[in-house]
Design a protein around this motif. Structure first.
Motif, short mmCIF file in Angstrom:
data_model
loop_
_atom_site.label_atom_id
_atom_site.label_comp_id
_atom_site.label_asym_id
_atom_site.label_seq_id
_atom_site.Cartn_x
_atom_site.Cartn_y
_atom_site.Cartn_z
N ASP A 129 0.97 -1.09 0.00
CA ASP A 129 0.14 0.21 0.11
C ASP A 129 0.92 1.37 0.73
O ASP A 129 -0.08 1.97 -0.56
N ILE A 130 1.98 1.19 0.74
CA ILE A 130 2.83 2.33 0.90
C ILE A 130 3.51 2.97 -0.68
O ILE A 130 3.33 3.61 -0.85
N PHE A 131 3.89 1.36 -1.11
CA PHE A 131 4.57 1.88 -2.53
C PHE A 131 3.46 2.17 -4.03
O PHE A 131 3.71 3.33 -4.59
N THR A 132 2.47 1.86 -3.63
CA THR A 132 1.07 2.03 -4.43
C THR A 132 0.60 3.10 -4.14
O THR A 132 0.86 4.25 -5.46
N ASN A 133 0.61 3.93 -3.06
CA ASN A 133 0.35 5.48 -2.56
C ASN A 133 1.76 6.33 -3.56
O ASN A 133 1.61 7.57 -3.73
N LEU A 134 3.30 6.21 -2.97
CA LEU A 134 4.40 6.59 -3.61
C LEU A 134 4.25 7.07 -4.52
O LEU A 134 4.33 7.41 -5.89
N LEU A 135 4.20 5.08 -5.43
CA LEU A 135 4.32 5.22 -7.01
C LEU A 135 2.69 6.44 -7.92
O LEU A 135 3.25 7.78 -9.07
N SER A 136 2.04 6.30 -7.17
CA SER A 136 0.55 7.49 -7.76
C SER A 136 0.60 9.05 -7.75
O SER A 136 0.26 9.90 -8.48
N GLY A 137 1.35 8.95 -5.95
CA GLY A 137 1.85 10.88 -5.78
C GLY A 137 2.98 10.88 -7.03
O GLY A 137 3.09 12.31 -7.70
N ALA A 168 0.48 10.86 0.86
CA ALA A 168 -1.42 11.18 0.11
C ALA A 168 -1.12 12.86 -0.05
O ALA A 168 0.18 13.69 -0.37
N THR A 169 -2.40 13.28 -0.42
CA THR A 169 -3.35 14.71 -0.84
C THR A 169 -3.58 14.99 0.34
O THR A 169 -4.59 14.91 0.87
N VAL A 170 -3.96 16.58 0.37
CA VAL A 170 -3.85 17.63 1.78
C VAL A 170 -4.38 18.40 1.70
O VAL A 170 -4.28 19.34 -0.08
N ILE A 171 -5.94 18.03 2.33
CA ILE A 171 -6.77 19.40 1.22
C ILE A 171 -7.46 19.78 2.74
O ILE A 171 -7.78 19.36 3.69
N ARG A 172 -8.15 21.29 2.32
CA ARG A 172 -9.13 21.60 4.02
C ARG A 172 -10.27 22.01 2.61
O ARG A 172 -10.34 22.69 2.00
N THR A 173 -10.92 21.77 3.95
CA THR A 173 -12.61 21.76 3.42
C THR A 173 -12.72 23.15 3.89
O THR A 173 -12.57 24.35 4.62
N ALA A 174 -14.30 23.96 3.66
CA ALA A 174 -14.75 24.79 3.87
C ALA A 174 -14.40 25.95 5.09
O ALA A 174 -15.14 26.04 5.57
N ASP A 175 -15.35 24.00 5.96
CA ASP A 175 -15.20 24.85 7.08
C ASP A 175 -14.03 24.29 8.04
O ASP A 175 -13.86 24.53 9.16
N ASN A 176 -12.47 24.80 7.53
CA ASN A 176 -11.54 24.58 8.31
C ASN A 176 -11.01 23.36 9.12
O ASN A 176 -10.38 23.64 9.69
N LEU A 186 -6.64 9.44 -5.53
CA LEU A 186 -7.04 10.46 -6.40
C LEU A 186 -6.54 10.12 -8.06
O LEU A 186 -7.20 10.14 -8.21
N PHE A 187 -5.06 8.45 -7.64
CA PHE A 187 -5.16 8.81 -9.57
C PHE A 187 -6.17 7.09 -9.58
O PHE A 187 -5.89 6.90 -10.66
N THR A 188 -6.94 6.44 -9.10
CA THR A 188 -7.65 5.52 -9.97
C THR A 188 -9.50 6.12 -9.78
O THR A 188 -9.97 5.29 -10.43
N GLY A 189 -9.78 7.01 -8.46
CA GLY A 189 -10.77 7.52 -8.02
C GLY A 189 -11.25 8.44 -9.39
O GLY A 189 -10.05 9.73 -9.91
N ARG A 190 -12.31 8.70 -9.38
CA ARG A 190 -12.85 10.05 -9.91
C ARG A 190 -12.93 11.33 -9.28
O ARG A 190 -13.40 11.05 -8.08
#
Length: 229
Positions: A129-137, A168-176, A186-190
């Protein structure tokens, strides 16, 4: 009667003399092995010094290569730094292998590569899983389907991209709130990127009384939108 060698003075079998036990027992074997290890380490000191010098040269070369990759990567600064770090790790790994073969001449490059191959398969299954996320990143950083500052929607998560890390990718929502999304998702999904283009159409729903009429309602709507803009 002459006492039998290896027996006690009483003549009882199986009771060894203390001197004979110390000479042939596990303590003597352990002491002999310790001496052998110490002599082998002393003999390997010159080769170890050469190996340290070789690894130092590879360390310097890795630092220079990292700086060159960061300058000429043609990517954003955070992406160039990641590629420079990967290049430095590759050089340091090669330097470590060369240093090991210098220290222990009995080890060949073929034996090291075969050992690393078997170990790499085991490590790959353990950290799949770590290598999959690393390659996807890495792929996300190169292709850049979205960038830092874009507003994206991925599954039930919606927010502004703050950072694209290796795992991983870090996102901030509208409610902070901060959400970490694995790069493999993110690489395989929509993923919906709301700020991919400079203009976007927005729709509003509201109720208009029948007595107002469509023209009056449209006029009020246009004046309200012009006041917002």
């Amino acid at each position: 009667m002459t006492p039998t060698p290896g027996l006690s003075s009483s003549g009882s079998p199986g009771s060894l003399e203390p001197a004979a036990f110390a000479a042939s027992g596990p303590v003597a074997v352990a002491w002999q092995r310790t001496q052998d290890i110490g002599l082998s380490l002393v003999a390997a000191l010159p080769a170890l010094g050469v190996a340290l010098v070789v690894y130092g040269l590879f360390w310097l070369g890795g630092a220079l290569l990292r700086a060159a990759v960061v300058r000429r990567a043609g990517q954003p600064e955070h992406v160039a730094r990641i590629f420079g770090r990967l290049a430095r790790w590759a050089v340091l790994t090669l330097g470590l292998l060369v240093a090991v073969t210098v220290t222990f001449p009995s080890l060949t490059a073929q034996s090291l590569l075969s050992t690393l191959g078997i170990g790499g398969v085991a490590i790959g299954f353990a950290f799949r899983d770590i290598f999959t996320n690393l390659l996807s990143g890495l792929i996300l950083l190169v292709t850049q389907p979205f960038r830092i500052g874009d507003q994206i929607v991925a599954g039930s998560a919606k927010g502004t991209v703050e950072d694209i890390q290796m795992r991983a990718t870090v996102i901030r929502t509208a409610d902070n709130r901060r959400i970490l999304i694995p790069n493999a998702e993110l690489f395989t999904g929509r993923v919906q990127v709301n700020t991919a283009y400079p203009l976007a159409r927005a729709g509003f729903s509201f109720l208009v009384p029948h007595a107002s009429g469509p023209q009056r309602a449209s006029g009020v709507t246009l004046r309200t939108l012009q006041a917002w803009t």
